[in-house]
Design an enzyme around this catalytic site. Structure first.
Site, mmCIF file in Angstrom:
data_model
loop_
_atom_site.group_PDB
_atom_site.id
_atom_site.type_symbol
_atom_site.label_atom_id
_atom_site.label_comp_id
_atom_site.label_asym_id
_atom_site.label_seq_id
_atom_site.Cartn_x
_atom_site.Cartn_y
_atom_site.Cartn_z
ATOM 1 N N GLU A 1 41.352 -27.535 33.519
ATOM 2 C CA GLU A 1 40.560 -28.873 32.639
ATOM 3 C C GLU A 1 41.969 -29.149 31.936
ATOM 4 O O GLU A 1 41.266 -28.511 30.799
ATOM 5 C CB GLU A 1 39.384 -29.274 32.634
ATOM 6 C CG GLU A 1 38.379 -29.763 33.744
ATOM 7 C CD GLU A 1 37.373 -29.680 32.499
ATOM 8 O OE1 GLU A 1 37.146 -30.868 32.379
ATOM 9 O OE2 GLU A 1 36.242 -29.343 32.958
ATOM 10 N N LYS B 1 34.804 -25.097 24.671
ATOM 11 C CA LYS B 1 35.826 -25.858 24.332
ATOM 12 C C LYS B 1 35.298 -27.175 23.793
ATOM 13 O O LYS B 1 35.618 -27.582 22.942
ATOM 14 C CB LYS B 1 36.734 -26.623 25.252
ATOM 15 C CG LYS B 1 37.923 -25.889 25.918
ATOM 16 C CD LYS B 1 38.592 -26.870 27.190
ATOM 17 C CE LYS B 1 37.997 -26.021 28.458
ATOM 18 N NZ LYS B 1 38.747 -26.719 29.626
ATOM 19 N N ARG C 1 30.374 -15.318 33.021
ATOM 20 C CA ARG C 1 31.212 -16.121 32.338
ATOM 21 C C ARG C 1 30.955 -14.942 31.358
ATOM 22 O O ARG C 1 30.552 -14.204 30.660
ATOM 23 C CB ARG C 1 30.486 -17.235 31.199
ATOM 24 C CG ARG C 1 30.591 -18.683 32.272
ATOM 25 C CD ARG C 1 30.136 -19.483 30.403
ATOM 26 N NE ARG C 1 30.387 -20.365 31.260
ATOM 27 C CZ ARG C 1 31.855 -21.253 31.268
ATOM 28 N NH1 ARG C 1 32.481 -21.150 29.593
ATOM 29 N NH2 ARG C 1 31.827 -22.307 31.289
HETATM 30 P P1 ATP Z 1 34.266 -24.996 28.653
HETATM 31 O O1 ATP Z 1 33.610 -24.830 29.154
HETATM 32 O O2 ATP Z 1 34.434 -24.296 27.849
HETATM 33 O O3 ATP Z 1 34.868 -26.717 28.403
HETATM 34 P P2 ATP Z 1 35.040 -25.285 31.192
HETATM 35 O O4 ATP Z 1 35.168 -24.616 32.165
HETATM 36 O O5 ATP Z 1 35.172 -26.564 31.207
HETATM 37 O O6 ATP Z 1 35.399 -24.668 29.554
HETATM 38 P P3 ATP Z 1 37.660 -25.073 32.116
HETATM 39 O O7 ATP Z 1 38.925 -25.805 31.918
HETATM 40 O O8 ATP Z 1 36.984 -26.034 33.461
HETATM 41 O O9 ATP Z 1 36.792 -24.896 31.151
HETATM 42 O O10 ATP Z 1 37.621 -23.684 32.765
HETATM 43 C C1 ATP Z 1 38.334 -22.927 34.078
HETATM 44 C C2 ATP Z 1 38.561 -21.965 34.722
HETATM 45 O O11 ATP Z 1 37.768 -21.046 33.948
HETATM 46 C C3 ATP Z 1 36.686 -22.546 35.436
HETATM 47 O O12 ATP Z 1 36.839 -21.893 36.738
HETATM 48 C C4 ATP Z 1 35.624 -21.938 34.501
HETATM 49 O O13 ATP Z 1 34.483 -21.299 35.185
HETATM 50 C C5 ATP Z 1 36.636 -20.719 33.773
HETATM 51 N N1 ATP Z 1 36.305 -20.133 32.496
HETATM 52 C C6 ATP Z 1 35.653 -21.297 31.948
HETATM 53 N N2 ATP Z 1 35.149 -20.182 30.739
HETATM 54 C C7 ATP Z 1 35.030 -19.407 31.434
HETATM 55 C C8 ATP Z 1 34.366 -17.701 30.189
HETATM 56 N N3 ATP Z 1 34.015 -17.564 29.371
HETATM 57 N N4 ATP Z 1 34.504 -16.593 31.386
HETATM 58 C C9 ATP Z 1 35.228 -16.852 32.332
HETATM 59 N N5 ATP Z 1 35.463 -17.141 33.130
HETATM 60 C C10 ATP Z 1 35.535 -19.323 32.622
HETATM 61 MG MG MG Z 2 34.803 -26.647 33.127
#
Ligand code: ATP
Ligand code: MG
Length: 568
Positions: A43, A279, A269
């Site tokens: 995102e 984030k 994760r």
């Molecule tokens: P946050 O929960 O920190 O806001 P997010 O998952 O919303 O992060 P995205 O930009 O949607 O952030 O993430 C893009 C991809 O990266 C998604 O497929 C998500 O599952 C993966 N991702 C995000 N954080 C992690 C993590 N700590 N470990 C592994 N994969 C991750």
């Molecule tokens: Mg997300």
């Protein structure tokens, strides 16, 4: 391939084996797919962090390992939080990490037209309806984990009415929050995600890419699987929190005339000790000024790690060692640092830098004379060659390398004691000069001219070798030392995560002296300051001044953690 090479290769993420690769392998073997297509779906509402690196290495790594491809897809369905700055940063960071999406950069917003058509399809089929309940009422009607939900009074309105209302939502006739589109699934489902989830909301926000074209936006659940299907993604890899969304993912794929049938798989994760990876929290650290920006070297963002001097190969190595599994656990940040040291030990050029200078005058060294010594650039890599370092009557050594009244195990310089100056001579401390406040400001030493190169002809031993710089030749520099951003391994576990910020996470040393070769340092090049750690030039450096960041110290706390594990 030698045995060591094979082990090295097996450690690379693309040669790794894990349950996801097993699934892909089995699917290809059984002919369920001819090729594998994955995607990394950020995102654009923040910078990528090391958790994302896990997802990037997995998605691109799986595609690469099986000869498929991986798309970069911006999940830009929430216009309120998205910015172009983030899109640029994400592209830069994925590339820096070492992955290439070729022409395959996509945006969920490119599919808004198709997603809208599919929403109409669901309404016509009686599988979706426009609900007039407020967001709050929808929440109330949803029930809880132990109580079933209740049907909205609008649930059974005729499809034609929902169709008309949805088209008018799109035309901008209603206020934000006045109506939503919901899937008609099952308000008593044990899975809350299936209790008539919201598919579309009204939002009067300018979208970075589609501008004011739309005032209704699809939810994550409605956009994600359908975007996967449009791109012919075969394996949609996401983190475990989406496991409960999978039945909805599948329901939508089954109820829509999508061009392909992707399947979702979940993995754990990455979570790291002494670090936050949410984030929301990272945004807060930046906005409230707890750090100097997204690329502050203390941040776990890829931009921060890059500025800190972590090589992308060390990050990939770390991710490979962590592996991919379905159980959540917190990885020691010391393991990441260990991977960095292991790589930089092989690649970083050695230099001498004095961080907290103490002046040394060699009283029996002729005034005005200078000489040079050959210094080895990297003992691990003979091809890195040598450089010359200049020596003179006045030098700087590290303040910590002298003690006026040394305790038993301190073997470095002290009154009357002899030590080696690396590459140069043996020197003996003869006199300690102090200022009015009693602070040591200078040492008067003598050198043994017969010990040129660092060894005495009579074979006498000294216990310490110090690094040093010539006072006349050295350059001034600022050096920034970093510690963990948080004092607790689990920031926020007991209250506000900000309360766990480490007040000593940044120490700026503004009066350092470094050897002249460091004038040629470039941003992105790894250096070892002998006996101190790995460093890199910071982009803040200018023609007028050198600024270095400490990437990691030489002390390997991971080795200690492992030893403890082995002996306990
Ligand atoms: P946050 O929960 O920190 O806001 P997010 O998952 O919303 O992060 P995205 O930009 O949607 O952030 O993430 C893009 C991809 O990266 C998604 O497929 C998500 O599952 C993966 N991702 C995000 N954080 C992690 C993590 N700590 N470990 C592994 N994969 C991750
Ligand atoms: Mg997300």
């Amino acid at each position: 391939m030698s045995g060591a090479d094979a082990i090295g290769a097996a450690r690379r993420p693309d040669r790794a084996s894990d349950f996801i690769r097993d699934i892909v392998h089995a699917d290809l073997e059984a002919g369920r797919h001819k090729t594998v297509v994955t995607r990394f779906p950020p995102e654009p509402n923040g910078y990528l962090h090391i958790g994302h690196a896990k997802s990037i290495c997995l998605n691109f790594g799986v595609a690469e390992a099986f000869g498929g491809c991986c798309n970069l897809r911006f999940d830009d369905t929430n216009p309120a939080k998205e910015e172009h700055e983030y899109i640029d940063a994400i592209e830069r960071d994925v590339r820096w990490l070492g992955f290439d999406w070729g022409e395959r950069a996509y945006f969920a917003s490119d599919y808004f037209g198709q997603l809208y058509e599919w929403a109409l399809h669901l309404i016509r089929a009686g599988d979706a309806y426009v609900d007039d309940l407020s967001a709050e009422a929808i929440r109330e009607y949803r029930g809880t984990l132990t109580e079933p939900g209740r049907n909205s009074p609008y649930r059974d309105r005729p499809a034609a009415e929902s169709l008309d209302l949805f088209q008018r939502m799109r035309a901008g006739e209603f206020a934000e929050g006045a109506r939503v589109l919901r899937a008609k699934i099952d308000m008593s489902s044990g899975n809350i995600n299936l209790r008539d989830p919201v598919l579309y909301r009204i939002r009067y926000a300018r979208h970075p890419r589609t501008g004011d074209d739309w005032c209704i936006y699809p939810t994550y659940d409605f956009a994600h699987g359908q975007s996967d299907a449009i791109e012919h993604v075969t394996h949609s890899l996401c983190t475990l929190e989406f496991e409960d969304h999978r039945p909805l993912y599948d329901w939508l794929i089954e109820h829509l005339p999508v061009p392909s049938r992707p399947r979702q798989y979940e993995f754990a994760r990455l979570s790291l000790s002494h670090t936050v990876l949410s984030k929301r929290r990272l945004v807060q650290l930046v906005r409230e000024g707890h750090v100097r920006g997204w690329d502050d070297p203390r941040m776990p963002t890829l931009a921060g790690l890059r500025r800190r001097g972590l090589p992308p190969a060390a990050i990939r190595d770390f991710i490979g060692r962590v592996g991919v599994a379905r159980s959540d656990n917190r990885v020691e940040v010391a393991l990441l640092e260990h991977c960095v040291r292991e790589l930089l030990n092989r690649t970083a050029a050695r230099r001498m830098a004095v961080l907290r200078p103490l002046k040394v005058v060699i009283t029996n060294y002729p005034d005005g004379r200078t000489e040079t010594f050959e210094a080895i650039n990297n003992p691990e890599d003979p091809s890195a060659g040598t450089r010359s370092v200049s020596f003179g009557r006045e030098l700087y050594i590290e303040r910590d390398d002298f003690m006026e009244d040394p305790p038993k195990k301190f073997f470095r310089l002290a009154p009357g004691r002899e030590v080696r100056l690396r590459y140069a001579y043996l020197i003996t401390c003869r006199e300690v000069i102090k200022d009015a406040a009693g602070e040591v400001i200078e040492l008067r030493c003598t050198y043994d001219p017969a010990s040129r190169g660092g060894d005495a002809p009579d074979g006498r031993k000294v216990k310490a070798t110090l690094h040093w710089v010539s006072a006349a030749a050295a350059l001034p520099a600022e050096v920034r030392l970093y510690e963990h951003l948080f004092t607790r391994p689990d920031p926020g576990a007991e209250g506000d995560f900000l309360a766990d910020l480490n007040p000593r996470s940044l120490e700026v040393l503004s009066d350092c002296r470094v050897e002249p070769a460091l004038a040629e340092a470039v941003v992105g090049e790894a250096l070892q300051f002998e006996r101190q750690g790995y460093f890199c030039l910071d982009p803040d450096a200018s023609a007028g001044g050198l600024v270095f960041n400490r990437t990691v110290s030489l002390r390997d706390s991971w080795a200690k953690i492992q030893q403890k594990g082995a002996t306990s």
